[in-house]
Design an enzyme around this catalytic site. Sequence first.
Site, PDB file in Angstrom:
ATOM      1  N   ASP A   9       0.867  -1.185   0.000  1.00 51.88           N
ATOM      2  CA  ASP A   9       0.000   0.000   0.000  1.00 51.88           C
ATOM      3  C   ASP A   9       0.904   1.235   0.000  1.00 51.88           C
ATOM      4  O   ASP A   9       1.473   1.606   1.025  1.00 51.88           O
ATOM      5  CB  ASP A   9      -0.911  -0.018   1.231  1.00 51.88           C
ATOM      6  N   ALA A  10       1.074   1.835  -1.167  1.00 49.40           N
ATOM      7  CA  ALA A  10       1.980   2.978  -1.318  1.00 49.40           C
ATOM      8  C   ALA A  10       1.270   4.184  -1.939  1.00 49.40           C
ATOM      9  O   ALA A  10       1.758   5.299  -1.838  1.00 49.40           O
ATOM     10  CB  ALA A  10       3.181   2.583  -2.174  1.00 49.40           C
ATOM     11  N   LYS A  11       0.160   3.931  -2.594  1.00 54.26           N
ATOM     12  CA  LYS A  11      -0.671   4.991  -3.204  1.00 54.26           C
ATOM     13  C   LYS A  11       0.169   5.956  -4.021  1.00 54.26           C
ATOM     14  O   LYS A  11       0.071   7.172  -3.892  1.00 54.26           O
ATOM     15  CB  LYS A  11      -1.477   5.741  -2.144  1.00 54.26           C
ATOM     16  N   ARG A  12       1.010   5.375  -4.884  1.00 59.68           N
ATOM     17  CA  ARG A  12       1.889   6.189  -5.709  1.00 59.68           C
ATOM     18  C   ARG A  12       1.118   6.852  -6.842  1.00 59.68           C
ATOM     19  O   ARG A  12       0.049   6.406  -7.235  1.00 59.68           O
ATOM     20  CB  ARG A  12       3.003   5.326  -6.313  1.00 59.68           C
TER      21      ARG A  12
END
Length: 283
Positions: A102-105
């Site tokens: 989960d990095a929401k890049r």
Amino acid sequence: MFDNQQTFLVTFTEKLAAAWNANNSLLCVGLDPDIARLPPEFRAQPDAIYAFCKAVADATAHAACAFKPQIAYFAALRAEDQLEALCAYLRSAYPHIPIVLDAKRGDIGATAEQYAREAYERYGADAVTVSPYMGYDSVAPYLEWTDRGIIILCRTSNPGGSDLQFLKVDGEPLYKHVARMVAEKWNRNGQCGLVVGATFPDELAEVRRIVGDMPLLVPGIGAQGGDIEATVKAGRNAAGSGMMINSSRAILYASPDLQAGEDFAAASRRVAIETRDAINAFR
Ligand SMILES: O=c1ccn([C@@H]2O[C@H](COP(=O)(O)O)[C@@H](O)[C@H]2O)c(=O)[nH]1
């Protein structure tokens, strides 16, 4: 990595489908290690974050369809090395359970290429979360990794998600455009998924109608208070599956609700099993 029939599993979605079946679970165990909330026995250890997450993973793996480490909790503590070690451990101990980073890049293509390498190569993640708001060229580098998952923010679980995601575009809320665009145009490898919050079951049902069987990452039960029955009924696909329903804090820090004599890992295990079973009751 093989399934029960000894078929070699190549892609994120194949691995996820096998984990749904093998563990009879739609529960995604979120790994969000907050140093202030770790059990005291971990705090003095140099690799406290790794050791705590490993212990929780070991206690819950049999009840999980995915693990979701949230990169911010590691990066804030300068503990990316421990995230790397954790992902390596999860891949070797639980090769049948996908890792969703989960990095929401979200960035221009050249930078997105580096973010994709970070997620898929450095951490060996099976899938990564990304934002859609910079458009197709910002997600295209992830799609070059044809076996890996890309999970795109659609209708997030937080109240403020409505500020943009509910804006009307051509008479329809933006989150529905995102769902349709991903399903019809971006999902060229069949490895896309969407993030839709458990806190918004009506919208979850709308997204399911638009995207068919596409996997949905559904955070918002547990600490955020989303209703499990409403979530499952709204988000299940035709096969009674199709979701990674995430719970992080409620599982990681289950120990304040300790039953007599229970340690933190046993408490995490108990809550993971209870959550998996509560989900399965409505599939
Ligand atoms: O819309 C979203 C997208 C991601 N998250 C992430 O999921 C977990 C939720 O943690 P809980 O402790 O179960 O509330 C966390 O890592 C968020 O960053 C989300 O909550 N909502």
